[in-house]
Design a protein around this motif. Sequence first.
Motif, PDB file in Angstrom:
ATOM      1  N   GLU A 105       0.831  -1.207   0.000  1.00  0.00           N
ATOM      2  CA  GLU A 105       0.000   0.000   0.000  1.00  0.00           C
ATOM      3  C   GLU A 105       0.865   1.255   0.000  1.00  0.00           C
ATOM      4  O   GLU A 105       0.584   2.220  -0.715  1.00  0.00           O
ATOM      5  CB  GLU A 105      -0.928  -0.005   1.214  1.00  0.00           C
ATOM      6  N   THR A 106       1.946   1.230   0.768  1.00  0.00           N
ATOM      7  CA  THR A 106       2.862   2.365   0.791  1.00  0.00           C
ATOM      8  C   THR A 106       3.516   2.553  -0.566  1.00  0.00           C
ATOM      9  O   THR A 106       3.629   3.676  -1.065  1.00  0.00           O
ATOM     10  CB  THR A 106       3.937   2.173   1.877  1.00  0.00           C
ATOM     11  N   ARG A 144       1.112   4.185  -2.929  1.00  0.00           N
ATOM     12  CA  ARG A 144       0.957   5.609  -2.614  1.00  0.00           C
ATOM     13  C   ARG A 144       2.160   6.412  -3.088  1.00  0.00           C
ATOM     14  O   ARG A 144       2.014   7.473  -3.706  1.00  0.00           O
ATOM     15  CB  ARG A 144       0.741   5.804  -1.102  1.00  0.00           C
ATOM     16  N   ILE A 185       0.888  13.304  -1.508  1.00  0.00           N
ATOM     17  CA  ILE A 185       0.426  11.909  -1.578  1.00  0.00           C
ATOM     18  C   ILE A 185       1.600  10.969  -1.351  1.00  0.00           C
ATOM     19  O   ILE A 185       1.496  10.002  -0.589  1.00  0.00           O
ATOM     20  CB  ILE A 185      -0.264  11.629  -2.928  1.00  0.00           C
ATOM     21  N   GLY A 222       2.546  11.021   2.195  1.00  0.00           N
ATOM     22  CA  GLY A 222       1.425  10.685   3.064  1.00  0.00           C
ATOM     23  C   GLY A 222       1.052  11.790   4.023  1.00  0.00           C
ATOM     24  O   GLY A 222       0.667  11.536   5.156  1.00  0.00           O
ATOM     25  N   THR A 247      -3.093  13.266   3.031  1.00  0.00           N
ATOM     26  CA  THR A 247      -3.273  12.311   1.937  1.00  0.00           C
ATOM     27  C   THR A 247      -4.654  12.405   1.314  1.00  0.00           C
ATOM     28  O   THR A 247      -4.775  12.459   0.086  1.00  0.00           O
ATOM     29  CB  THR A 247      -3.019  10.874   2.447  1.00  0.00           C
ATOM     30  N   ALA A 264      -5.259  13.624  -2.469  1.00  0.00           N
ATOM     31  CA  ALA A 264      -5.763  12.619  -3.410  1.00  0.00           C
ATOM     32  C   ALA A 264      -7.098  13.065  -4.005  1.00  0.00           C
ATOM     33  O   ALA A 264      -7.358  12.842  -5.188  1.00  0.00           O
ATOM     34  CB  ALA A 264      -5.908  11.271  -2.706  1.00  0.00           C
ATOM     35  N   PHE A 275      -7.047   6.195  -2.103  1.00  0.00           N
ATOM     36  CA  PHE A 275      -6.413   6.984  -1.040  1.00  0.00           C
ATOM     37  C   PHE A 275      -7.325   8.065  -0.483  1.00  0.00           C
ATOM     38  O   PHE A 275      -7.141   8.489   0.655  1.00  0.00           O
ATOM     39  CB  PHE A 275      -5.073   7.545  -1.513  1.00  0.00           C
ATOM     40  N   GLY A 301      -3.599   7.857   4.166  1.00  0.00           N
ATOM     41  CA  GLY A 301      -2.267   7.268   4.275  1.00  0.00           C
ATOM     42  C   GLY A 301      -2.326   6.114   5.265  1.00  0.00           C
ATOM     43  O   GLY A 301      -3.196   6.054   6.119  1.00  0.00           O
ATOM     44  N   SER A 305       3.035   6.665   6.893  1.00  0.00           N
ATOM     45  CA  SER A 305       2.801   7.971   6.286  1.00  0.00           C
ATOM     46  C   SER A 305       3.111   9.058   7.306  1.00  0.00           C
ATOM     47  O   SER A 305       3.164   8.801   8.511  1.00  0.00           O
ATOM     48  CB  SER A 305       1.347   8.091   5.829  1.00  0.00           C
TER      49      SER A 305
END
Length: 151
Positions: free
Chosen positions: A29-30, A33, A84, A87, A90, A94, A133, A138, A142
Amino acid sequence: MSATTDASRGRLIIPVFGRLYSSLHDGAETLLRVVAGGFLTIHGSQKITNPFGAAEMVEGLGFYPGAFWSLLLSCTEFFGGILIAIGLLTRPAAFAGMIVLLVTVWFHWITVGQGFSGAEKSLLWEAAILLFFVIRGGNRQSVDARLGKAF
């Protein structure tokens, strides 16, 4: 680990993969992002060097005054992408990027008449990534999480 991960682990064809998937969850997921924010920043870097350069184009889409909207577009893509990626704020960043991409969907699909094939990259970015997001924010990796506050 989320309840969804726990529930789906029992249904895995090869249950031992559940641990692997759980251990990669936050990292994946990180990475998504950071890549999404990085790409948006790179795309915006072309505009931020001349923030009023898209004034005529945005006026052609009906956004007046063009200088204001061109500057907003440049800042949203460049600085929003950075936010973004790290994070920070976020969800609002986004959301702003998602709005920009919805306008590009309109531009390619309707204004230029390219249909889905012209708008599919914007749809992928908007629907599959930035909307994610906006809803999720985040994750634990984040700046929002480090600050202990999220929008």
